[in-house]
Scaffold this motif. Structure first.
Motif, PDB file in Angstrom:
ATOM      1  N   LYS A 188      13.734  29.841 -11.828  1.00 23.71           N
ATOM      2  CA  LYS A 188      15.351  30.351 -12.111  1.00 23.71           C
ATOM      3  C   LYS A 188      15.637  31.457 -11.095  1.00 23.71           C
ATOM      4  CE  LYS A 188      15.742  28.550 -16.907  1.00 23.71           C
ATOM      5  NZ  LYS A 188      16.129  29.061 -18.200  1.00 23.71           N
ATOM      6  N   VAL A 189      15.262  31.249  -9.816  1.00 23.72           N
ATOM      7  CA  VAL A 189      15.330  32.296  -8.846  1.00 23.72           C
ATOM      8  C   VAL A 189      16.745  32.284  -8.417  1.00 23.72           C
ATOM      9  CG1 VAL A 189      14.600  33.222  -6.569  1.00 23.72           C
ATOM     10  CG2 VAL A 189      12.841  32.142  -8.264  1.00 23.72           C
ATOM     11  N   LYS A 190      17.460  33.257  -8.385  1.00 22.86           N
ATOM     12  CA  LYS A 190      18.892  33.374  -7.554  1.00 22.86           C
ATOM     13  C   LYS A 190      18.796  34.855  -6.930  1.00 22.86           C
ATOM     14  CE  LYS A 190      21.044  35.263 -12.109  1.00 22.86           C
ATOM     15  NZ  LYS A 190      21.967  34.887 -13.008  1.00 22.86           N
ATOM     16  N   LEU A 191      19.965  34.875  -6.074  1.00 20.95           N
ATOM     17  CA  LEU A 191      20.110  35.940  -5.404  1.00 20.95           C
ATOM     18  C   LEU A 191      20.675  37.065  -6.239  1.00 20.95           C
ATOM     19  CD1 LEU A 191      21.779  34.630  -1.708  1.00 20.95           C
ATOM     20  CD2 LEU A 191      19.370  35.610  -2.385  1.00 20.95           C
ATOM     21  N   SER A 192      20.196  38.122  -5.891  1.00 23.04           N
ATOM     22  CA  SER A 192      20.936  39.493  -6.730  1.00 23.04           C
ATOM     23  C   SER A 192      22.341  39.218  -6.586  1.00 23.04           C
ATOM     24  CB  SER A 192      20.181  40.740  -6.436  1.00 23.04           C
ATOM     25  OG  SER A 192      20.795  41.586  -7.116  1.00 23.04           O
ATOM     26  N   ASN A 193      23.205  40.368  -7.521  1.00 25.42           N
ATOM     27  CA  ASN A 193      24.593  40.326  -7.345  1.00 25.42           C
ATOM     28  C   ASN A 193      25.166  41.121  -6.159  1.00 25.42           C
ATOM     29  OD1 ASN A 193      25.027  38.985  -9.506  1.00 25.42           O
ATOM     30  ND2 ASN A 193      24.828  40.710 -10.993  1.00 25.42           N
ATOM     31  N   MET A 194      23.935  41.718  -5.303  1.00 23.05           N
ATOM     32  CA  MET A 194      24.506  42.359  -3.952  1.00 23.05           C
ATOM     33  C   MET A 194      25.382  41.360  -3.258  1.00 23.05           C
ATOM     34  SD  MET A 194      20.786  44.063  -3.034  1.00 23.05           S
ATOM     35  CE  MET A 194      21.234  44.506  -1.289  1.00 23.05           C
ATOM     36  N   LYS A 195      26.284  42.191  -2.352  1.00 20.47           N
ATOM     37  CA  LYS A 195      26.898  41.183  -1.632  1.00 20.47           C
ATOM     38  C   LYS A 195      26.062  40.207  -0.695  1.00 20.47           C
ATOM     39  CE  LYS A 195      31.103  44.261  -1.392  1.00 20.47           C
ATOM     40  NZ  LYS A 195      31.651  44.931  -0.336  1.00 20.47           N
ATOM     41  N   ARG A 196      26.222  39.277  -0.442  1.00 19.78           N
ATOM     42  CA  ARG A 196      25.523  38.326   0.358  1.00 19.78           C
ATOM     43  C   ARG A 196      25.398  38.918   1.977  1.00 19.78           C
ATOM     44  NH1 ARG A 196      24.834  33.017  -1.218  1.00 19.78           N
ATOM     45  NH2 ARG A 196      25.095  32.143   0.780  1.00 19.78           N
ATOM     46  N   SER A 197      26.222  39.488   2.423  1.00 23.45           N
ATOM     47  CA  SER A 197      26.125  40.095   3.741  1.00 23.45           C
ATOM     48  C   SER A 197      25.199  41.206   3.683  1.00 23.45           C
ATOM     49  CB  SER A 197      27.523  40.501   4.259  1.00 23.45           C
ATOM     50  OG  SER A 197      28.218  41.553   3.536  1.00 23.45           O
ATOM     51  N   GLN A 198      25.148  42.086   2.566  1.00 15.83           N
ATOM     52  CA  GLN A 198      24.067  43.083   2.443  1.00 15.83           C
ATOM     53  C   GLN A 198      22.732  42.545   2.553  1.00 15.83           C
ATOM     54  OE1 GLN A 198      25.465  44.975  -1.112  1.00 15.83           O
ATOM     55  NE2 GLN A 198      26.293  46.653   0.010  1.00 15.83           N
ATOM     56  N   GLN A 199      22.487  41.232   2.093  1.00 10.14           N
ATOM     57  CA  GLN A 199      21.392  40.641   2.260  1.00 10.14           C
ATOM     58  C   GLN A 199      20.648  40.111   3.431  1.00 10.14           C
ATOM     59  OE1 GLN A 199      20.002  38.714  -1.460  1.00 10.14           O
ATOM     60  NE2 GLN A 199      21.316  40.047  -2.551  1.00 10.14           N
ATOM     61  N   GLY A 200      21.890  39.887   4.531  1.00 13.74           N
ATOM     62  CA  GLY A 200      21.739  39.492   5.706  1.00 13.74           C
ATOM     63  C   GLY A 200      22.150  37.691   5.320  1.00 13.74           C
ATOM     64  N   ILE A 201      22.508  37.446   4.303  1.00  7.34           N
ATOM     65  CA  ILE A 201      22.898  36.105   4.004  1.00  7.34           C
ATOM     66  C   ILE A 201      24.248  35.748   4.652  1.00  7.34           C
ATOM     67  CG2 ILE A 201      23.014  34.242   2.272  1.00  7.34           C
ATOM     68  CD1 ILE A 201      20.284  35.220   2.529  1.00  7.34           C
ATOM     69  N   ARG A 202      24.598  34.819   5.446  1.00  6.09           N
ATOM     70  CA  ARG A 202      25.819  34.444   5.727  1.00  6.09           C
ATOM     71  C   ARG A 202      26.423  33.260   5.241  1.00  6.09           C
ATOM     72  NH1 ARG A 202      26.579  35.171  12.062  1.00  6.09           N
ATOM     73  NH2 ARG A 202      28.632  34.833  11.367  1.00  6.09           N
ATOM     74  N   ASP A 203      27.795  33.055   5.039  1.00  6.47           N
ATOM     75  CA  ASP A 203      28.058  31.997   4.535  1.00  6.47           C
ATOM     76  C   ASP A 203      28.030  30.946   5.612  1.00  6.47           C
ATOM     77  OD1 ASP A 203      28.941  32.929   2.081  1.00  6.47           O
ATOM     78  OD2 ASP A 203      30.870  33.852   3.025  1.00  6.47           O
ATOM     79  N   ASN A 204      28.215  29.812   5.342  1.00  8.75           N
ATOM     80  CA  ASN A 204      28.142  28.752   6.362  1.00  8.75           C
ATOM     81  C   ASN A 204      29.323  28.406   7.037  1.00  8.75           C
ATOM     82  OD1 ASN A 204      25.694  27.770   5.118  1.00  8.75           O
ATOM     83  ND2 ASN A 204      26.438  26.458   3.942  1.00  8.75           N
ATOM     84  N   LYS A 205      29.519  29.243   8.014  1.00  7.38           N
ATOM     85  CA  LYS A 205      30.620  29.410   9.162  1.00  7.38           C
ATOM     86  C   LYS A 205      30.202  28.606  10.238  1.00  7.38           C
ATOM     87  CE  LYS A 205      33.316  32.946   6.857  1.00  7.38           C
ATOM     88  NZ  LYS A 205      33.590  34.695   6.987  1.00  7.38           N
ATOM     89  N   PRO A 206      30.761  27.863  11.155  1.00  9.60           N
ATOM     90  CA  PRO A 206      30.371  27.501  12.285  1.00  9.60           C
ATOM     91  C   PRO A 206      30.029  28.520  13.269  1.00  9.60           C
ATOM     92  CG  PRO A 206      32.622  26.848  11.967  1.00  9.60           C
ATOM     93  CD  PRO A 206      32.032  27.545  10.842  1.00  9.60           C
ATOM     94  N   TYR A 207      29.268  28.601  14.051  1.00 11.93           N
ATOM     95  CA  TYR A 207      28.883  29.722  15.252  1.00 11.93           C
ATOM     96  C   TYR A 207      29.882  29.470  16.205  1.00 11.93           C
ATOM     97  CZ  TYR A 207      26.777  32.173  19.037  1.00 11.93           C
ATOM     98  OH  TYR A 207      26.356  33.015  20.151  1.00 11.93           O
ATOM     99  N   ARG A 208      30.438  30.324  16.866  1.00  6.55           N
ATOM    100  CA  ARG A 208      31.467  30.303  17.672  1.00  6.55           C
ATOM    101  C   ARG A 208      31.071  31.312  18.730  1.00  6.55           C
ATOM    102  NH1 ARG A 208      37.365  29.580  15.617  1.00  6.55           N
ATOM    103  NH2 ARG A 208      36.940  32.003  14.865  1.00  6.55           N
ATOM    104  N   PRO A 209      30.445  31.528  20.021  1.00  7.14           N
ATOM    105  CA  PRO A 209      30.144  32.586  20.709  1.00  7.14           C
ATOM    106  C   PRO A 209      31.418  33.240  21.218  1.00  7.14           C
ATOM    107  CG  PRO A 209      29.535  30.164  21.711  1.00  7.14           C
ATOM    108  CD  PRO A 209      30.279  30.002  20.477  1.00  7.14           C
ATOM    109  N   GLY A 210      31.217  34.397  21.224  1.00  8.43           N
ATOM    110  CA  GLY A 210      32.214  35.541  21.597  1.00  8.43           C
ATOM    111  C   GLY A 210      33.213  35.854  20.353  1.00  8.43           C
ATOM    112  N   VAL A 211      33.165  35.154  19.212  1.00  9.19           N
ATOM    113  CA  VAL A 211      33.856  35.609  18.171  1.00  9.19           C
ATOM    114  C   VAL A 211      33.065  36.285  17.196  1.00  9.19           C
ATOM    115  CG1 VAL A 211      35.149  34.608  16.427  1.00  9.19           C
ATOM    116  CG2 VAL A 211      35.221  33.387  18.735  1.00  9.19           C
ATOM    117  N   MET A 212      33.559  37.308  16.776  1.00  8.25           N
ATOM    118  CA  MET A 212      32.853  38.200  15.641  1.00  8.25           C
ATOM    119  C   MET A 212      33.672  37.572  14.371  1.00  8.25           C
ATOM    120  SD  MET A 212      31.633  41.388  17.233  1.00  8.25           S
ATOM    121  CE  MET A 212      31.344  42.155  16.162  1.00  8.25           C
ATOM    122  N   THR A 213      32.664  37.550  13.541  1.00 12.11           N
ATOM    123  CA  THR A 213      33.067  37.339  12.066  1.00 12.11           C
ATOM    124  C   THR A 213      32.630  38.287  11.009  1.00 12.11           C
ATOM    125  OG1 THR A 213      30.800  36.023  11.782  1.00 12.11           O
ATOM    126  CG2 THR A 213      32.572  34.626  12.501  1.00 12.11           C
TER     127      THR A 213
END
Length: 84
Positions: free
Chosen positions: A59-84
């Motif tokens: 039953k392993v789950k990511l901690s309640n920390m923000k996903r961005s703090q853990q280096g986990i990104r949402d499944n957004k498409p990669y677009r060169p030159g565009v900051m997310t």
């Protein structure tokens, strides 16, 4: 329990969680709750069981920390030159 991911092998779909001074805790993809894989250094919460092979995380789950703090990104498409 709560700890950090020590190693993750994407090709084997398994890895190890840090157990301080004790033996590492084995984690498998089948036991992940809210993610498809783990990233080294991510904080996770889990239940721990002892088996023949050693300590196993369930039953392993990511901690309640923000996903961005853990280096986990949402499944957004990669677009060169565009900051997310």
């Amino acid at each position: 329990m709560q700890t950090v991911v020590k190693k993750w092998f994407r090709d084997k779909e398994s890895g190890f969680l840090d157990n301080g001074n004790g033996p590492d805790i084995i984690v498998r993809k089948a036991d992940l709750v809210n993610c498809a894989f783990l990233k080294v250094g991510a904080t996770v919460e889990f239940e721990c069981y002892s088996e023949k092979r050693g300590l196993i995380a369930k039953k392993v789950k990511l901690s309640n920390m923000k996903r961005s703090q853990q280096g986990i990104r949402d499944n957004k498409p990669y677009r060169p030159g565009v900051m997310t």
